[in-house]
Design an enzyme around this catalytic site. Structure first.
Site, short mmCIF file in Angstrom:
data_model
loop_
_atom_site.label_atom_id
_atom_site.label_comp_id
_atom_site.label_asym_id
_atom_site.label_seq_id
_atom_site.Cartn_x
_atom_site.Cartn_y
_atom_site.Cartn_z
N ARG A 89 -6.78 6.39 -5.14
CA ARG A 89 -6.48 5.02 -4.75
C ARG A 89 -7.61 4.53 -3.86
O ARG A 89 -8.54 5.27 -3.57
CB ARG A 89 -5.12 4.95 -4.05
CG ARG A 89 -5.09 5.67 -2.72
CD ARG A 89 -3.72 5.54 -2.07
NE ARG A 89 -3.75 6.06 -0.71
CZ ARG A 89 -2.66 6.24 0.04
NH1 ARG A 89 -1.47 5.95 -0.44
NH2 ARG A 89 -2.77 6.70 1.26
N ASN A 93 -2.46 -2.26 1.31
CA ASN A 93 -1.92 -1.09 1.99
C ASN A 93 -3.01 -0.47 2.84
O ASN A 93 -4.07 -0.10 2.33
CB ASN A 93 -1.44 -0.05 0.97
CG ASN A 93 -0.64 1.05 1.62
OD1 ASN A 93 0.47 0.81 2.10
ND2 ASN A 93 -1.19 2.26 1.66
N GLU A 94 -2.77 -0.43 4.13
CA GLU A 94 -3.64 0.31 5.03
C GLU A 94 -5.12 0.00 4.84
O GLU A 94 -5.91 0.89 4.47
CB GLU A 94 -3.39 1.81 4.89
CG GLU A 94 -1.97 2.20 5.22
CD GLU A 94 -1.76 3.70 5.33
OE1 GLU A 94 -2.49 4.45 4.66
OE2 GLU A 94 -0.86 4.11 6.07
N GLU A 117 5.93 2.43 8.18
CA GLU A 117 6.00 3.72 7.49
C GLU A 117 5.95 4.85 8.49
O GLU A 117 5.12 4.84 9.41
CB GLU A 117 4.76 3.94 6.62
CG GLU A 117 4.74 3.29 5.29
CD GLU A 117 3.47 3.70 4.53
OE1 GLU A 117 2.97 4.83 4.71
OE2 GLU A 117 2.97 2.87 3.76
N GLU A 153 1.38 12.73 -4.18
CA GLU A 153 2.22 12.96 -2.99
C GLU A 153 3.59 13.50 -3.39
O GLU A 153 4.61 13.14 -2.79
CB GLU A 153 2.30 11.67 -2.18
CG GLU A 153 0.95 11.36 -1.55
CD GLU A 153 0.91 10.07 -0.74
OE1 GLU A 153 1.74 9.18 -0.99
OE2 GLU A 153 0.04 9.97 0.13
N PHE A 161 5.02 16.21 -2.90
CA PHE A 161 5.78 16.97 -1.89
C PHE A 161 5.98 16.18 -0.60
O PHE A 161 6.37 16.75 0.42
CB PHE A 161 5.10 18.31 -1.61
CG PHE A 161 5.34 19.30 -2.71
CD1 PHE A 161 6.63 19.77 -2.96
CD2 PHE A 161 4.29 19.76 -3.49
CE1 PHE A 161 6.86 20.68 -3.99
CE2 PHE A 161 4.52 20.66 -4.52
CZ PHE A 161 5.82 21.13 -4.77
N HIS A 162 5.70 14.89 -0.64
CA HIS A 162 5.93 14.09 0.57
C HIS A 162 7.43 13.89 0.74
O HIS A 162 8.15 13.66 -0.22
CB HIS A 162 5.23 12.74 0.42
CG HIS A 162 4.97 12.07 1.73
ND1 HIS A 162 5.99 11.48 2.47
CD2 HIS A 162 3.85 11.91 2.45
CE1 HIS A 162 5.48 10.98 3.58
NE2 HIS A 162 4.18 11.23 3.60
C1 GLA Z 1 0.22 6.21 4.03
C2 GLA Z 1 0.36 5.33 2.82
C3 GLA Z 1 1.43 5.77 1.89
C4 GLA Z 1 1.48 7.27 1.77
C5 GLA Z 1 1.64 7.86 3.12
C6 GLA Z 1 1.74 9.37 3.07
O1 GLA Z 1 0.84 5.75 5.13
O2 GLA Z 1 0.52 3.98 3.12
O3 GLA Z 1 1.18 5.18 0.64
O4 GLA Z 1 0.29 7.71 1.19
O5 GLA Z 1 0.53 7.53 3.90
O6 GLA Z 1 1.90 9.92 4.32
#
Ligand code: GLA
Length: 664
Positions: free
Chosen positions: A112, A150-151, A309, A357, A359-360
């Site tokens: 990404r 996002n971020e 988040e 992700e 296993f998140h």
């Molecule tokens: C970030 C992202 C999410 C995900 C989490 C995983 O905060 O915004 O998409 O990847 O990390 O911890």
């Protein structure tokens, strides 16, 4: 204040990724969300390739169904623009929009964040998908909030980024003479005679120019902000009443000046993932929440902010995932809410079965609703419901810790006397000292007003311009207390060393002079006269009006001042010339606070019990008590505990438990 439409009380939910699941799961999701009292979900963050499977051909049918289902279930939507992950077709069509690393490697799609925000093709495509989403969902009743991208946090060294950097530099400096002067290009024959000669700080034979690196970070922040604003303006035009936000990521690599960005956000939102599994996670949580609280004061949507988040059941440390112990999810969530978060949101709602992700952790784990994780998810939803009234309360403190993106970036250059010292690390150390001493604090920026604070802390504030030095003098002159640590005031706003002795801009107000630095190797500990130790850094401090509070008792500096105190005007300025061990820093913070007339939030709280107070304008107050110890704790305080609904006097907190006391 602009606040998500239709949301009262505290937000609860997280990232919902229906594009990863067949439609029958969407119905189950809504039923389980209702069971857990989820009221807000972020949808579509990484769904670009599903929303626009081919250039200009949109598929919104599935998203229509998802939003309708959520609306029917009474769940509000933070609708995301998917621009953090362009589809493969985009990258193949526009190879010039793929990012280039400092080493000149062009990255390819497959993860990404693989784009350059300065590339015209990327900006155009991002604008088109944003406009299409805005047109489609402007009137959808589930839409409560726009979640842009996002971020934001990428950097790039491609030709587009280089051009954009040059444009930014022209605006900043006007002419090349000013740039050459600010960057000290007389060193190593770097004098620029044409703007076209200037590059982003790419890989070089040997050390690069630290001023160039600092400006590249500042540029990065402005460039990313431009990308955010382009989307924000499209969304605003379509839906003037729907607030717009983006989720801040906190990390050393992120070239974003969050305080400056916050002025453009209708709601400050952060993502926070503690990196320590032990008690450090609690301190990191409190710190992140106080950071966000500070940024939110710059936002038209403040003083509230939102935890957008965090991980429900996971702490990621390098190389390992740690499950959170029972009760920790609640304690962490309350720590954010206590400090002004208008809810608790998580990554993510349902655990993914594949992808990077897989296993998140999630609010709904792989094991499904019959799991410890989901039981805690439901309990948290019930708890947040009971706490709805605290949303009107705000936190106020009389201690400010100054954090500065510029000082952080400047100290990331590889040319400093020690690679072991770091602005963010020093800020965290002083925050920890205050937190452990039970002292609440605001985390502020150099631009913020200091007049309301009894104590201001400058941890390694490396860059200090003349204007700020003058403001600090005024603050002290009018009776303020200042605690300053090493490597502060050493350089000007361009990162050039201030001459005549350290700490340049602050010498007179601290009443000291330092003529050289003596960094320490990481294993070395220097003993101090109060029984404490110093590490990482030391300095021969010459007294020029100040008095020594503690001295070094061994090493080359034995007998010399380690901590000093200087009366200035009606105020007092303290200086710390080494990194104190945690206990010593905590004792010093408590002593300095006492001298400044500052008392702990809850003076009867024992070690390991965190206390934060929110107050409302109508005279109510809520005392959050979080017991991070593994034994029950009884405190002689009274109030109505919103968690149990019962009046308590005294309050007993179970091991790892919490109370939220309403006190009038
Ligand atoms: C970030 C992202 C999410 C995900 C989490 C995983 O905060 O915004 O998409 O990847 O990390 O911890």
């Amino acid at each position: 204040m602009r606040w998500p439409k239709g949301l009262d009380g505290l937000c609860y939910g997280g990232d919902h990724n229906p594009e990863q699941w067949p439609p029958e799961v969407w119905t189950e999701d809504v039923a389980l969300m209702r069971r857990a009292r989820v009221n807000l979900v972020t949808v579509g963050v990484f769904a670009w390739s599903r929303l626009e499977p081919q250039p200009g051909r949109y598929d919104f049918d599935w998203l229509d169904r998802v939003l309708d289902l959520l609306h029917t279930g009474g769940i509000r939507v933070a609708l995301a623009t998917p621009t953090a992950s362009p589809p493969p077709w985009f990258s193949l069509r526009h190879p010039d929009a793929l990012p280039v690393t400092a080493d000149g490697v062009r990255l390819q799609h497959g993860s990404r964040d693989t784009y350059c925000v300065s590339a015209p093709a990327y900006r155009r495509a991002a604008g088109e998908i944003t406009a299409a989403l805005a047109a489609r969902y402007a009137d959808h009743p589930a839409l409560a909030l726009w979640h842009v991208h996002n971020e934001y946090g990428t950097t790039c060294h491609c030709d587009h980024a280089t051009e954009a950097f040059r444009r930014w530099l022209r605006t900043r400096y006007g002419g090349l003479d000013a740039l050459n002067d600010a960057w000290t290009t007389s060193f190593w024959s770097q004098h620029y005679s044409d703007w076209a000669q200037i590059r982003t700080p790419v890989a070089t034979r040997y050390l690069g120019n630290p001023a160039q690196l600092l400006d590249f970070r500042r540029f990065g922040s402005d460039e990313l902000l431009g990308a955010y604003l382009a989307q924000r303006d499209l969304l605003r035009a379509a839906t003037p009443d729907v607030p717009v936000t983006t989720n801040f990521v906190l990390g050393g690599w992120v070239p974003v000046d969050h305080a400056r960005w916050s002025t453009e956000l209708d709601l400050v939102a952060i993502d926070h993932y503690p990196t320590e599994a032990g008690p450090g996670a609690e301190e990191q949580t409190a710190f992140a929440a106080d950071l966000a609280r500070g940024w939110a004061r710059h936002s038209p949507g403040g003083p509230g902010w939102l935890l957008m988040e965090t991980a429900p059941n996971l702490i990621l440390t390098p190389g390992r995932m740690h499950g959170k112990e029972p009760g920790r999810l609640l304690r962490h969530s309350l720590s954010y809410v206590a400090r002004g978060s208008r809810g608790a949101m998580f990554f993510q709602w349902r655990a993914s079965r594949g992808g990077a992700e897989l296993f998140h952790s999630a609010l709904l784990p792989h094991a499904g609703p019959r799991s410890r994780g989901f039981r805690e998810t439901v309990e948290l939803g019930e708890t947040l419901d009971r706490l709805a009234e605290v949303d009107v309360g705000t936190v106020s403190t009389s201690v400010a810790v100054v954090r500065d993106a510029g000082s952080w970036w400047a100290l990331q250059a590889s040319v400093l006397p020690s690679a072991e010292v770091d602005h963010a690390d020093e800020v965290a150390a002083v925050y920890r000292a205050l937190w452990r001493a039970g002292l609440g604090c605001d985390v502020v920026e150099p631009g913020d007003d200091l007049s309301g604070y009894a104590l201001v802390v400058l941890p390694m504030l490396y860059l200090v311009d003349d204007g700020y030095a003058a403001r600090l003098r005024d603050y002290l002159a009018s009776g303020g207390h200042l605690l300053v640590s090493y490597l502060s005031g050493v350089a000007d706003e361009y990162g050039r060393i201030r001459l005549g002795g350290h700490p340049g801009a602050l010498r007179d107000l601290l009443g000291i002079r330092v003529d050289e630095f003596q960094p320490l190797d990481p294993a070395t500990r220097l003993s101090l006269s109060d029984g404490g130790t110093g590490r990482l850094w030391s300095e021969p401090v010459e007294l020029a009006g100040a008095t020594a509070v503690t001295t070094y008792t061994d090493g080359r500096l034995a007998g010399g001042p380690a901590v000093t105190r200087h009366a200035y005007g009606a105020g007092v300025a303290w200086y710390v010339s080494t990194r104190l061990d945690d206990d010593t820093y905590r004792r010093l913070a408590a002593d300095v606070a006492r001298a400044a007339g500052v008392t702990p939030t809850c003076p009867v709280a024992p070690d390991g019990v965190e206390a934060v107070r929110r107050r409302s304008a109508d005279g109510r107050s809520w005392l959050f008590l979080l017991n991070h110890t593994d034994t029950a704790q009884t405190l002689p305080v009274a109030g109505l505990d919103l968690l149990t609904g019962g009046y308590v006097d005294p309050v007993t907190l179970p091991a790892g438990g919490c109370a939220v006391l309403r006190q009038s």
